[in-house]
Write a protein that holds these residues in place. Sequence first.
Motif, PDB file in Angstrom:
ATOM      1  N   PHE A  10       0.828  -1.200   0.000  1.00 14.93           N
ATOM      2  CA  PHE A  10       0.000   0.000   0.000  1.00 14.93           C
ATOM      3  C   PHE A  10       0.871   1.263   0.000  1.00 14.93           C
ATOM      4  N   GLU A  11       1.919   1.267   0.835  1.00 16.30           N
ATOM      5  CA  GLU A  11       2.814   2.428   0.900  1.00 16.30           C
ATOM      6  C   GLU A  11       3.540   2.633  -0.428  1.00 16.30           C
ATOM      7  N   LEU A  12       3.949   1.554  -1.062  1.00 14.95           N
ATOM      8  CA  LEU A  12       4.620   1.662  -2.357  1.00 14.95           C
ATOM      9  C   LEU A  12       3.686   2.238  -3.414  1.00 14.95           C
ATOM     10  N   SER A  13       2.437   1.807  -3.389  1.00 17.75           N
ATOM     11  CA  SER A  13       1.475   2.279  -4.391  1.00 17.75           C
ATOM     12  C   SER A  13       1.190   3.779  -4.236  1.00 17.75           C
ATOM     13  N   ARG A  14       1.291   4.297  -3.014  1.00 15.25           N
ATOM     14  CA  ARG A  14       1.003   5.710  -2.775  1.00 15.25           C
ATOM     15  C   ARG A  14       2.093   6.622  -3.351  1.00 15.25           C
ATOM     16  N   PHE A  15       3.297   6.099  -3.487  1.00 16.46           N
ATOM     17  CA  PHE A  15       4.414   6.888  -4.002  1.00 16.46           C
ATOM     18  C   PHE A  15       4.721   6.550  -5.461  1.00 16.46           C
ATOM     19  N   PHE A  16       3.966   5.624  -6.029  1.00 14.76           N
ATOM     20  CA  PHE A  16       4.337   5.031  -7.310  1.00 14.76           C
ATOM     21  C   PHE A  16       4.401   6.047  -8.446  1.00 14.76           C
ATOM     22  N   LYS A  17       3.431   6.961  -8.516  1.00 14.37           N
ATOM     23  CA  LYS A  17       3.419   7.929  -9.618  1.00 14.37           C
ATOM     24  C   LYS A  17       4.630   8.846  -9.571  1.00 14.37           C
ATOM     25  N   LEU A  18       4.929   9.365  -8.393  1.00 13.88           N
ATOM     26  CA  LEU A  18       6.110  10.216  -8.249  1.00 13.88           C
ATOM     27  C   LEU A  18       7.384   9.418  -8.507  1.00 13.88           C
ATOM     28  N   TYR A  19       7.379   8.169  -8.097  1.00 16.29           N
ATOM     29  CA  TYR A  19       8.527   7.279  -8.323  1.00 16.29           C
ATOM     30  C   TYR A  19       8.771   7.087  -9.815  1.00 16.29           C
ATOM     31  N   LEU A  20       7.708   6.921 -10.582  1.00 16.39           N
ATOM     32  CA  LEU A  20       7.840   6.795 -12.035  1.00 16.39           C
ATOM     33  C   LEU A  20       8.389   8.068 -12.653  1.00 16.39           C
ATOM     34  N   VAL A  21       7.999   9.216 -12.111  1.00 15.68           N
ATOM     35  CA  VAL A  21       8.525  10.499 -12.596  1.00 15.68           C
ATOM     36  C   VAL A  21      10.028  10.572 -12.362  1.00 15.68           C
ATOM     37  N   LEU A  22      10.485  10.156 -11.167  1.00 14.72           N
ATOM     38  CA  LEU A  22      11.920  10.155 -10.869  1.00 14.72           C
ATOM     39  C   LEU A  22      12.676   9.217 -11.819  1.00 14.72           C
ATOM     40  N   CYS A  84      16.857  12.463  -7.019  1.00 13.85           N
ATOM     41  CA  CYS A  84      16.301  11.247  -6.405  1.00 13.85           C
ATOM     42  C   CYS A  84      16.658  11.177  -4.924  1.00 13.85           C
ATOM     43  N   VAL A  85      17.896  11.538  -4.578  1.00 11.59           N
ATOM     44  CA  VAL A  85      18.324  11.516  -3.177  1.00 11.59           C
ATOM     45  C   VAL A  85      17.499  12.505  -2.359  1.00 11.59           C
ATOM     46  N   VAL A  86      17.358  13.720  -2.867  1.00 10.89           N
ATOM     47  CA  VAL A  86      16.585  14.746  -2.158  1.00 10.89           C
ATOM     48  C   VAL A  86      15.126  14.320  -2.022  1.00 10.89           C
ATOM     49  N   ALA A  87      14.569  13.753  -3.102  1.00 11.55           N
ATOM     50  CA  ALA A  87      13.165  13.326  -3.077  1.00 11.55           C
ATOM     51  C   ALA A  87      12.933  12.244  -2.025  1.00 11.55           C
ATOM     52  N   PHE A  90      13.201  13.717   1.487  1.00  9.85           N
ATOM     53  CA  PHE A  90      11.951  14.426   1.756  1.00  9.85           C
ATOM     54  C   PHE A  90      10.828  13.436   2.087  1.00  9.85           C
ATOM     55  N   TYR A  91      10.807  12.309   1.365  1.00  5.51           N
ATOM     56  CA  TYR A  91       9.725  11.340   1.551  1.00  5.51           C
ATOM     57  C   TYR A  91       9.822  10.627   2.891  1.00  5.51           C
ATOM     58  N   VAL A  92      11.022  10.536   3.472  1.00  2.36           N
ATOM     59  CA  VAL A  92      11.169   9.948   4.799  1.00  2.36           C
ATOM     60  C   VAL A  92      10.293  10.696   5.805  1.00  2.36           C
ATOM     61  N   PHE A  93      10.188  12.011   5.639  1.00  3.66           N
ATOM     62  CA  PHE A  93       9.335  12.821   6.516  1.00  3.66           C
ATOM     63  C   PHE A  93       7.884  12.836   6.013  1.00  3.66           C
ATOM     64  N   PHE A  94       7.740  12.972   4.703  1.00  9.21           N
ATOM     65  CA  PHE A  94       6.418  13.109   4.107  1.00  9.21           C
ATOM     66  C   PHE A  94       5.573  11.858   4.314  1.00  9.21           C
TER      67      PHE A  94
END
Length: 277
Positions: A10-22, A84-87, A90-94
Motif C-alpha cells: 500500500f505504501e509503495l502504491s502511494r508513491f508510485f506515480k512520483l517514483y515513475l517520474v523520478l 532522487c536523493v533529495v526526493a 523528503f519522503y522519509v518525513f512526508f
Amino acid sequence: MKSYLKLTSFELSRFFKLYLVLIAITIISQIIGVIVYSNRYLNEMNKVIYEEQMPKAEFLEVYGRSSLFDLTQTLWFLGPIALCVVALIFYVFFIWYRDWFGKNTFIYRLLMLPTARINVFFAKATSIFLMVLGLIALQIVLLFIENMIYQWMVPNEFRTDMAVSQVIQNFRYLNIIIPTTITKLILSYGVGFMAVFIIFTGILLERSYRWKGIFLGIGYCAIAAAVFVLPIIIQELLQKNYLYLVELIIIEVILGLFLAACSIWLSSFLLKHRITV
C-alpha cells in the motif's frame, strides 16, 4: 506477516506515480547527457583535427581520450541522482506527515487496522528501502546502456574504454551509492536503514508530544548520531590508531544495531501508548 506485506504494498502504491517520474527524469537526463557529451567531444575533435589541421596524435596528447567516467562528472548525470536523493530524503518525513495532515487524517485509519501498530512503522521503512534499491538497480542498468551508446558514438581511437565496475570504483559518490563489495553494501545500507529508523522515531516523538516533542525528536536524532560517530571522533581526536579498521567497523556495526533496536522499541512504545486514535 500478511498485514505487514499488505501495508508495504500500500505504501509503495502511494508513491508510485512520483517514483515513475523520478525514473523517467533519470533515464531521459542521463541518456541525453551521454549523447550531448559524446557530440561535444566529437565536434571539438572534428574542429581541431579537420579545420585547424592538428594531427590526431597531437590532439590526443593535448585533449586526451574521452571516457565514460568523464560523463559521470556532468550535470546531466549527477542532476537526476541528486534529485532522487533529495526526493527520498523528503519522503522519509512526508510518508508520516502526509498521514497526519492529509485529507481525513489517514494515520488514524492505519492505526485502527487489526494488526500490530509497529507493522505500520516497518511497512513505511521497507517501502523506502525498496524504492532506494529500485533506483540503484536502474542506475546500474543505465550505466551499461550509456556505455554502449558512448562506445557506439565515439571512435575507438579517441576513447578510453572502462568497465561499468571501474567507473563505479573511480567515482566516489557512485561507490557509496552502488557498493562494490558485500562489506560496503552492508555498511552503506545498514547505516541508511538505521538512519531511517532514527528519523522515524524522532517524527513519532514530535507527534506524541507536539511542541515539546519537536525538541525531543531533534534531541533524539542528535544523540543517536553522536553515539554512532563517537568512536570515529575519539580516534581522530587522539590521532592514534588504537583500533584497527576491522575493530572500528565491528564497533560501528554493534552501535548501529543497538541504535536501530532502541529506535524500534521506542517507536513501538510511542505507537502503542502515546499516539491515540
